[in-house]
Design a protein around this motif. Structure first.
Motif, PDB file in Angstrom:
ATOM      1  N   GLU A  52       0.812  -1.220   0.000  1.00 47.21           N
ATOM      2  CA  GLU A  52       0.000   0.000   0.000  1.00 47.21           C
ATOM      3  C   GLU A  52       0.850   1.277   0.000  1.00 47.21           C
ATOM      4  OE1 GLU A  52       0.464  -2.120   2.403  1.00 47.21           O
ATOM      5  OE2 GLU A  52       0.058  -1.356   4.412  1.00 47.21           O
ATOM      6  N   MET A  56       0.120   5.620   0.857  1.00 51.87           N
ATOM      7  CA  MET A  56       0.376   6.090   2.223  1.00 51.87           C
ATOM      8  C   MET A  56       1.001   7.480   2.246  1.00 51.87           C
ATOM      9  SD  MET A  56       1.813   2.663   4.020  1.00 51.87           S
ATOM     10  CE  MET A  56       2.562   3.562   5.382  1.00 51.87           C
ATOM     11  N   GLU A 114      -2.140   4.122  12.840  1.00 56.41           N
ATOM     12  CA  GLU A 114      -1.076   3.680  11.928  1.00 56.41           C
ATOM     13  C   GLU A 114      -1.567   3.813  10.483  1.00 56.41           C
ATOM     14  OE1 GLU A 114       2.243   2.604  11.920  1.00 56.41           O
ATOM     15  OE2 GLU A 114       1.788   2.538   9.794  1.00 56.41           O
ATOM     16  N   SER A 116      -0.274   2.405   7.771  1.00 53.82           N
ATOM     17  CA  SER A 116      -0.160   1.193   6.945  1.00 53.82           C
ATOM     18  C   SER A 116      -1.156   0.121   7.397  1.00 53.82           C
ATOM     19  CB  SER A 116       1.267   0.629   7.039  1.00 53.82           C
ATOM     20  OG  SER A 116       1.258  -0.754   6.738  1.00 53.82           O
ATOM     21  N   GLU A 117      -1.938  -0.346   6.425  1.00 52.78           N
ATOM     22  CA  GLU A 117      -2.911  -1.408   6.716  1.00 52.78           C
ATOM     23  C   GLU A 117      -2.177  -2.711   7.085  1.00 52.78           C
ATOM     24  OE1 GLU A 117      -5.682  -1.672   3.519  1.00 52.78           O
ATOM     25  OE2 GLU A 117      -6.731  -3.353   4.463  1.00 52.78           O
ATOM     26  N   THR A 118      -1.096  -2.982   6.364  1.00 50.45           N
ATOM     27  CA  THR A 118      -0.327  -4.210   6.637  1.00 50.45           C
ATOM     28  C   THR A 118       0.185  -4.210   8.076  1.00 50.45           C
ATOM     29  OG1 THR A 118       0.396  -4.246   4.336  1.00 50.45           O
ATOM     30  CG2 THR A 118       1.660  -5.582   5.867  1.00 50.45           C
ATOM     31  N   CYS A 120      -0.994  -2.472  10.564  1.00 54.67           N
ATOM     32  CA  CYS A 120      -2.157  -2.558  11.473  1.00 54.67           C
ATOM     33  C   CYS A 120      -2.560  -4.012  11.666  1.00 54.67           C
ATOM     34  CB  CYS A 120      -3.353  -1.789  10.907  1.00 54.67           C
ATOM     35  SG  CYS A 120      -3.235  -0.020  11.135  1.00 54.67           S
ATOM     36  N   ASP A 121      -2.587  -4.772  10.560  1.00 56.44           N
ATOM     37  CA  ASP A 121      -2.983  -6.189  10.662  1.00 56.44           C
ATOM     38  C   ASP A 121      -2.006  -6.943  11.565  1.00 56.44           C
ATOM     39  OD1 ASP A 121      -5.149  -5.833   9.048  1.00 56.44           O
ATOM     40  OD2 ASP A 121      -4.195  -6.591   7.221  1.00 56.44           O
ATOM     41  N   ARG A 124      -2.678  -5.981  15.140  1.00 53.50           N
ATOM     42  CA  ARG A 124      -3.887  -6.647  15.685  1.00 53.50           C
ATOM     43  C   ARG A 124      -3.606  -8.116  15.990  1.00 53.50           C
ATOM     44  NH1 ARG A 124      -6.716  -3.596  11.230  1.00 53.50           N
ATOM     45  NH2 ARG A 124      -7.303  -1.630  12.208  1.00 53.50           N
ATOM     46  N   ASN A 144      -6.508   2.222  11.584  1.00 58.86           N
ATOM     47  CA  ASN A 144      -5.761   2.430  10.340  1.00 58.86           C
ATOM     48  C   ASN A 144      -6.127   3.798   9.770  1.00 58.86           C
ATOM     49  OD1 ASN A 144      -5.824   0.856   7.033  1.00 58.86           O
ATOM     50  ND2 ASN A 144      -4.276   2.102   8.012  1.00 58.86           N
TER      51      ASN A 144
END
Ligand SMILES: C[S@@+](CC[C@H](N)C(=O)[O-])C[C@H]1O[C@@H](n2cnc3c(N)ncnc32)[C@H](O)[C@@H]1O
Length: 244
Positions: A52, A56, A114, A116-118, A120-121, A124, A144
């Motif tokens: 992503e 960003m 954060e 970045s989605e990556t 964040c994952d 989590r 996110n």
């Protein structure tokens, strides 16, 4: 810039990054966290490598690297907060190491923002892993979002910044925090840790974390002390309080 100068600059930046990562690895060996808890917070990530990245709001050479465990525990223990009374925010939480460490303290809630989605994952997943072992991790929320557009919780009283972005972006984030304080008046402490990103050749020499310049420049914030890092001077934390 001449080709030779450019090459020399790149090599210096690479060398700086190598020594930065070696120091981080050394500190992580001294205070193991990932291995003990079965999480993934230690390995740095170049943000341009993320799928992503183009979407960003990040600087060209921005990266994820975690703050050292002992440094974070030390600053959270000695900042003089009544933890129960405030929500903690890690601005640019990456893989969530600081959120997991904040959960060792009785904060009301713990929020990580954060871009970045990556990441964040991953954060989590890390929270999920820890929550099987201990209680209290249900207080953590990973959002996110671009910190410059993030809705600041009305009870957020401690904001942790470990070199997430430039002083300009920091200034926008502080503007949002100030506006939240005007709407919900309360005591707020900012904590800036770390001095410069690894790609910054002068990072080691800087006397203040990059993002702290925004608090120094904006009216309303007053320096409230320095918390020396037990790991290295590079990770000293600079506190600012809001005076209005
Ligand atoms: C140096 S890392 C710090 C990670 C974490 N706070 C820690 O100490 O372990 C900075 C993080 O800020 C994030 N970041 C950079 N710009 C951001 C923005 N505008 N909004 C939200 N996060 C951002 C990066 O993706 C990166 O994960």
């Amino acid at each position: 810039m001449q080709d030779g100068d450019h090459r020399a600059k790149l090599l210096r930046a690479l060398e700086y990054r190598r020594s930065f990562d070696a120091r981080l690895e050394r500190m992580d060996r001294e205070t193991p966290f990932d291995r003990v808890h079965g999480v993934d917070t230690g390995t740095p990530v170049e943000l341009w490598e993320l799928p992503e990245a183009d979407l960003m709001p990040i600087g060209r050479n921005a990266r994820y690297a975690p703050a050292p465990v002992r440094t974070v525990r030390n600053v959270l223990a000695s900042c003089g907060l009544v933890h129960e009374e405030v929500t903690f925010v890690d601005v640019g939480c990456g893989k969530g190491r600081v959120l997991l460490l904040a959960a060792e303290f009785p904060f009301r809630r713990i929020v990580g923002v954060e871009a970045s989605e990556t990441l964040c994952d991953i954060a989590r997943d890390n929270v999920h892993t820890m929550s099987h072992v201990h209680g209290g991790y249900d207080r953590i929320e990973v959002v996110n979002a671009d910190a410059a557009q993030f809705d600041v919780p009305g009870d957020a009283g401690f904001f942790f910044f470990y070199e997430p972005f430039s002083a300009e972006v920091s200034s926008t984030v502080l503007e949002r925090i100030e506006s939240s304080i005007r709407q919900c008046p309360r005591d707020v402490l900012l904590c800036f840790t770390g001095r410069g990103q690894p790609e910054d050749e002068d990072g080691e020499a800087q006397s203040r974390p990059v993002a702290a310049a925004a608090a120094e420049a904006r009216a309303g914030w007053r320096a409230a002390g320095t918390v020396a890092s037990p790991d290295a001077k590079f990770y000293d934390s600079f506190l600012f309080e809001y005076l209005g």
